[in-house]
Design an enzyme around this catalytic site. Sequence first.
Site, PDB file in Angstrom:
ATOM      1  N   ASP A   1       0.815  -1.225   0.000  1.00 40.66           N
ATOM      2  CA  ASP A   1       0.000   0.000   0.000  1.00 40.66           C
ATOM      3  C   ASP A   1       0.846   1.272   0.000  1.00 40.66           C
ATOM      4  O   ASP A   1       0.413   2.316   0.486  1.00 40.66           O
ATOM      5  CB  ASP A   1      -0.950   0.049   1.225  1.00 40.66           C
ATOM      6  CG  ASP A   1      -1.775  -1.210   1.374  1.00 40.66           C
ATOM      7  OD1 ASP A   1      -2.348  -1.632   0.350  1.00 40.66           O
ATOM      8  OD2 ASP A   1      -1.847  -1.768   2.475  1.00 40.66           O
TER       9      ASP A   1
ATOM     10  N   HIS B   1      -3.439  -2.253  -6.945  1.00 41.02           N
ATOM     11  CA  HIS B   1      -2.708  -1.010  -7.150  1.00 41.02           C
ATOM     12  C   HIS B   1      -3.675   0.027  -7.711  1.00 41.02           C
ATOM     13  O   HIS B   1      -4.281  -0.185  -8.756  1.00 41.02           O
ATOM     14  CB  HIS B   1      -1.539  -1.225  -8.114  1.00 41.02           C
ATOM     15  CG  HIS B   1      -0.436  -2.039  -7.529  1.00 41.02           C
ATOM     16  ND1 HIS B   1       0.582  -2.577  -8.282  1.00 41.02           N
ATOM     17  CD2 HIS B   1      -0.169  -2.396  -6.254  1.00 41.02           C
ATOM     18  CE1 HIS B   1       1.423  -3.239  -7.494  1.00 41.02           C
ATOM     19  NE2 HIS B   1       0.975  -3.139  -6.262  1.00 41.02           N
TER      20      HIS B   1
END
Length: 425
Positions: free
Chosen positions: A12, A40
């Site tokens: 992340d 993503h």
Amino acid sequence: MVRAIVGANWGDEGKGKITDMLAKESDIIIRFQGGSNAGHTIINNYGRFALHLLPSGVFYDHTTSIIGNGVALNIPYLINEINDLISKGVPKPRILVSDRAQILMPYHVQFDAYEEERLGGKSFGSTKSGIAPFYSDKYAKIGFQVSELFDADSLREKISRVCETKNVLLEHLYHKPLLDPEELFAELLKYKEMVEPYVCDVSAYLYEALKEGKNILLEGQLGSLKDPDHGIYPMVTSSSTLAAYGAIGAGIPPYEIKNITTVVKAYSSAVGQGAFVSELFGEEADELRRRGGDKGEFGATTGRPRRVGWFDAVASRYGCRIQGTTEAVLTVLDVLGYLDELTICTGYEIDGEIVKDFPVTCKLEKAKPVYKKMPGWKCDIRGIRNYNELPAECRAYIEEIEKEIGVPITMVSNGPGRDEIIMRK
């Protein structure tokens, strides 16, 4: 030239945006490990996207996107993701799938959910995407390579053999419905039709591309601390998240990787279980989570709220070292503009001793953060493109992080958009 883009922390970190940006100067982008269990997030002129299997450079019409042999390939998921892009106006991307990639089977998702259910309060916080059962089967040598879809007789025989083993577990451990080998065979024949247009001997393709001097990006999933060898085991993923594995998961020689761009977040965040030394709780955490990222700190795949905390220099320094970082990118810096004061975790106190090296998990569980305070810059820095135009307090924070992690920060991301980046080279 080959460049790997990887994460320094728990995942992340904003790797998708950086891959999307750097893909502009690339010919080939390769996903080399992981599966559809993490996403993503990309924001560009086509809109906002959460990619799960496709490489983040898939939006350019001059690039070839590759699913490498190290990926857990969920074939229907991949096809749906391609179709979703096209439906939103993205030109149909050029995609190749390694004939040596292994297939995430329908029962892997089931076994993942069954095992989490069985473990109850002692579960690993899985996304239930089938990743751990997939890699377990791969290394137990009962997985299915894409190439096996093209030999129907051998495929049918192998399915029958694997189902015998799986059905013992389903009946006696999980008490769930059994697998039907004929149904599974029919399903895999559909998978063959779906994936056939994309299948390629990827390592041979890349061998020629390297000889021709093509620019290649390797895109990793998650980050250093989720690596099964070097991360916070057992609260890790099931494939190596390190740049070094990029050579194996793509099928290129290791010496071809010349640049390892490691993405570091300006604060800490994590999804799932495991030790998280600089974690924030209560209102402080809620405020950072609400302001964080593009739409707050929530998982791109699961929507789960991410755990958040102060920047952890111990974990980030280790994450950069274990990746072999040649340059770092600092992301989501703009999020911190609301704070009067910034906090950096510069060390861990473990059994009364202050340590600067990231410890093994059993010691990590006992670690308490050692903090350093810095003044905040109290303004919005989005839109700034020149490093020297950043507030002095903001530059001081960046330079303190750079000193702590021990590698040059060459790019600073100050917004979610493709072009919201400050180059420091």
